[in-house]
Design a protein around this motif. Structure first.
Motif, PDB file in Angstrom:
ATOM      1  N   ALA A 221       0.828  -1.205   0.000  1.00  0.00           N
ATOM      2  CA  ALA A 221       0.000   0.000   0.000  1.00  0.00           C
ATOM      3  C   ALA A 221       0.859   1.250   0.000  1.00  0.00           C
ATOM      4  N   PHE A 222       0.539   2.196  -0.914  1.00  0.00           N
ATOM      5  CA  PHE A 222       1.228   3.484  -0.890  1.00  0.00           C
ATOM      6  C   PHE A 222       0.271   4.584  -0.443  1.00  0.00           C
ATOM      7  N   SER A 223       0.841   5.731  -0.096  1.00  0.00           N
ATOM      8  CA  SER A 223       0.096   6.863   0.473  1.00  0.00           C
ATOM      9  C   SER A 223      -0.752   6.455   1.679  1.00  0.00           C
ATOM     10  N   PRO A 224      -0.192   5.670   2.614  1.00  0.00           N
ATOM     11  CA  PRO A 224      -0.980   5.201   3.756  1.00  0.00           C
ATOM     12  C   PRO A 224      -1.346   6.322   4.723  1.00  0.00           C
ATOM     13  N   LEU A 225      -0.612   7.445   4.649  1.00  0.00           N
ATOM     14  CA  LEU A 225      -0.887   8.573   5.550  1.00  0.00           C
ATOM     15  C   LEU A 225      -1.629   9.693   4.813  1.00  0.00           C
ATOM     16  N   ALA A 226      -2.185   9.351   3.635  1.00  0.00           N
ATOM     17  CA  ALA A 226      -2.985  10.305   2.860  1.00  0.00           C
ATOM     18  C   ALA A 226      -2.243  11.633   2.686  1.00  0.00           C
ATOM     19  N   ILE A 297       6.275   3.521   3.247  1.00  0.00           N
ATOM     20  CA  ILE A 297       6.389   4.822   3.895  1.00  0.00           C
ATOM     21  C   ILE A 297       7.252   5.737   3.045  1.00  0.00           C
ATOM     22  N   GLY A 298       6.923   7.025   3.096  1.00  0.00           N
ATOM     23  CA  GLY A 298       7.809   8.041   2.566  1.00  0.00           C
ATOM     24  C   GLY A 298       8.458   8.724   3.755  1.00  0.00           C
ATOM     25  N   ALA A 299       9.633   9.264   3.585  1.00  0.00           N
ATOM     26  CA  ALA A 299      10.300   9.938   4.698  1.00  0.00           C
ATOM     27  C   ALA A 299      11.131  11.089   4.156  1.00  0.00           C
ATOM     28  N   SER A 300      11.279  12.123   4.972  1.00  0.00           N
ATOM     29  CA  SER A 300      12.154  13.237   4.606  1.00  0.00           C
ATOM     30  C   SER A 300      13.380  13.289   5.505  1.00  0.00           C
TER      31      SER A 300
END
Length: 330
Positions: A221-226, A297-300
């Motif tokens: 799943a991508f964009s799990p944090l909308a 997850i994406g992270a900065s």
């Protein structure tokens, strides 16, 4: 002295079998959609990859057009692999995709055999790899025959350029047709990549989730944090350094309606009762029923990765909690 991975890297991460295949994915995977392009800082990218791998995140997910600019996320990861991870290639899962606009003209988009094979060749050059572990068709193509697109994926595996194939942004009926073609070709199709979050239940409505379960295929799943809405970022309005304020491409200010803000605050209270942050609860919710293999997850920054892997071992919900989430959001 170069990077040496932590010996304890496999101690806490959980690995889930991808459908009925032999491949296991970490419960949490690192996506390269944002923050790994030419607008990012190389040392920070490298630090995020090290933090991920040191904590058992073995899967790095890319696409040909991740950046900006297109191709730059793959190129930057290629450099990181050479700098830090050449000794660990066999411990890593690298995935990439093709299906969206990549170069001008009629051969740089959608799902033709010409595009998919040329795109993967270019991706491998940017990554500095002989093969990727998973290669996806990135979206359904309404014009190219499905047999052609699936045949290209099969050729790619048989040429040794990918070990497994996946489909991204497909719906249930198209997934079923594609799977039948790939089964006939004996092509190792194992996974679907789709947007999924508490706020976006599309895969529950278009048959994808149910069909993947029936066919014994994994889901990531991508964009799990909308796009950050399912975090504490916007509880008190729009911060000046937020994605809405600095980059309106994927999350616009109009998305944060008063109704949405009240939902975010109600979910945040429920998360507190669970002893989780809102982001942790949102990630855990994705993995609640075993249908989803891994959450992207994406992270900065590296600290966000450490925050997100706190969900390992905390993905179960009571029926009452699930009902409360549905009552707040549906």
């Amino acid at each position: 002295m170069g990077y040496m991975a932590k010996e304890s890297r496999y101690d806490t991460m959980q690995y889930n079998r991808c459908g009925a295949s032999g491949l296991k994915l970490p419960m949490v995977s690192l996506g390269f959609w944002h923050n790994f392009g030419d607008t990012g800082h190389y040392d920070n990218m490298k630090a995020m990859c090290r933090t991920a791998f040191d904590n058992g995140i073995t899967h790095f997910d890319l696409a040909n057009n991740y950046g900006p600019a297109y191709g730059s996320a793959e190129r930057n990861l290629g450099q990181i692999l050479r700098d830090d991870f050449s000794a660990y290639r066999d411990e890593l899962l690298i995935s990439t995709k093709a299906g969206y606009d990549m170069w001008p003209g009629p051969y740089g988009n959608w799902g033709s055999r010409k595009y998919l094979i040329a795109s993967l060749d270019a991706s491998l050059k940017r990554l500095g790899l002989d093969y990727v572990d998973i290669f996806y068709h990135h979206r359904m193509d309404p014009e190219t025959p499905l047999e052609e697109t699936m045949g290209a994926l099969d050729s790619i595996v048989k040429s040794g350029k990918a070990l497994y194939v996946g489909l991204s942004n497909y719906d249930g009926p198209t997934l079923e047709r594609a799977c039948a073609i790939l089964n006939d070709l004996k092509c190792p199709f194992i996974i679907n990549q789709n947007r999924y979050s508490i706020f976006d239940r599309t895969i529950e409505k278009n048959g994808l989730k149910e069909t993947a379960r029936k066919l014994q295929k994994g889901i990531i799943a991508f964009s799990p944090l909308a796009q950050g809405m399912l975090t504490d970022r916007y509880l008190n309005g729009i911060p000046a350094d937020s994605r809405i304020a600095t980059d309106g491409r994927f999350l616009k200010e109009t998305a944060l309606t008063p109704e949405r803000l009240s939902q975010i605050r109600a979910l945040n209270e429920l998360a507190k009762k669970r002893g989780q942050t809102l982001a942790e609860m949102a990630l855990s919710w994705i993995l609640k029923d075993g249908d989803v293999t891994s959450v992207l997850i994406g992270a900065s920054r590296p600290e966000q990765i450490l925050d997100n892997i706190a969900i390992v071992g905390h993905t179960s919900f009571t029926p009452e909690e699930l009902d409360a989430i549905d009552q707040i959001t549906l």
